[in-house]
Scaffold this motif. Sequence first.
Motif, PDB file in Angstrom:
ATOM      1  N   VAL A 105      -8.638   0.660 -37.555  1.00 58.65           N
ATOM      2  CA  VAL A 105      -8.236   1.552 -38.172  1.00 58.65           C
ATOM      3  C   VAL A 105      -7.486   2.725 -36.816  1.00 58.65           C
ATOM      4  O   VAL A 105      -6.669   3.185 -36.970  1.00 58.65           O
TER       5      VAL A 105
ATOM      6  N   SER B 284      -3.840   4.077 -36.294  1.00 58.86           N
ATOM      7  CA  SER B 284      -3.816   5.481 -36.195  1.00 58.86           C
ATOM      8  C   SER B 284      -2.954   5.827 -34.986  1.00 58.86           C
ATOM      9  O   SER B 284      -2.158   6.676 -35.073  1.00 58.86           O
TER      10      SER B 284
ATOM     11  N   THR C 112     -10.017   8.192 -38.007  1.00 58.12           N
ATOM     12  CA  THR C 112     -10.626   6.708 -37.865  1.00 58.12           C
ATOM     13  C   THR C 112     -12.126   6.916 -38.621  1.00 58.12           C
ATOM     14  O   THR C 112     -12.454   6.351 -39.659  1.00 58.12           O
TER      15      THR C 112
ATOM     16  N   ALA D  62     -11.851   7.631 -42.262  1.00 53.24           N
ATOM     17  CA  ALA D  62     -11.313   6.594 -43.157  1.00 53.24           C
ATOM     18  C   ALA D  62     -12.415   5.459 -43.305  1.00 53.24           C
ATOM     19  O   ALA D  62     -12.422   4.626 -44.282  1.00 53.24           O
ATOM     20  N   THR D  63     -13.536   5.322 -41.911  1.00 53.30           N
ATOM     21  CA  THR D  63     -14.478   4.346 -42.279  1.00 53.30           C
ATOM     22  C   THR D  63     -15.753   4.962 -42.567  1.00 53.30           C
ATOM     23  O   THR D  63     -16.816   4.577 -42.370  1.00 53.30           O
TER      24      THR D  63
END
Length: 377
Positions: A141, A145, A164, A167-168
Amino acid sequence: MIQHIARRGLEYGPALLKRAREEPQLQMPTWGAVLLIVTFVASMVAITLIQYTLTDLLPILAMVETPAAAITVSHHDDETASKDEKEGLLETGTTVTLVHQKPITSSIRGTVRHLVAEGGKFARWRGFRYELITAFAMSWVMQLSEAVIPQMLPLRLVFVAALTGAATANLHAAWTHKVISTPSDIRFWSRIPSAKQWKVLALPAAIAAAMPYASLYLAMGFITLFGLDQEARQNNFANYCAGKWASFLGRWVAVIFISVACTLFLCLPAAVTQVRVEASILPEDQDTTVPFDRSFGGKVVSKALGGTGVVSFIDAWKSFNWEARGRLIKLYIKGLMCFAALAFVLIHVLAFEVFAIMGPELGKYLAEAKNQGMMTL
């Protein structure tokens, strides 16, 4: 272009081959090379696993542990008590004493013993597979990004890291749940929180991921402010007097102090907040391997009683008292010291193997290299 490269190769090729033949050559036996490779790979595996236990697994447990308190009830003996004491018993009754037990995570050895007793000898690495999956996803990610966010954006890495982390966030929460919960047969995909819970996890995850880069920018900013980068580029240290050296070292000490302060007051609170918010959404049917107050000191009401069951961003850090903060910092320091000692030993083991394999040939090679100006000792 190809013709130019080929011509240059023909011109400089013989000279390079002649120079290579003139330089001292170091021949290592095949068995020695195999031994060094095996030792190096084994050392890297050992360092990785021990580093995970000391700086990832144990700190997560320390971030969520709520030290338990034992209640002791003492009764007076009616047969041995005197008449006056018996009259006092009618007024005082039994004695109830609240004794605070020593936290499990107050020592590395005690925490590891507790984990092994709970889940077996491999429990000291519990969640390692989850951590690898999370790290791989964050790396992927982050690369995506970096390709999307403009290069000229100020503090670009902070925004990349925040995106990041957000998102995770659910993957990181699954890792935390695996670490803090007791052994069970729950699979990885079943541990990942639902999409609805992402709104709760995204902000703490984004801040925790961005704080190290924000701290880096702060440190680099003070390096520029103090003029240390210009002095390093000028490389005029030979003309420095005692006063200039004192100023130069003093400014570097200030930068180191600022970096440590950023770690303690920015990165550490962000990491603790993220883990504690993740722990607050752990399903109530899953027990924790260390004592854990799901009410966070009465600030959280469970869903069964009509509450949200989730600790707020601010309360997640406020409920982590000073005793717990000091315990966590000590655990980090102990872990880093153990890790540094292990790395020191393994480096010397590799060096000993090199000298044992090569013998006098290594000394001759180093002497010839020094004479030819290839290295300075």
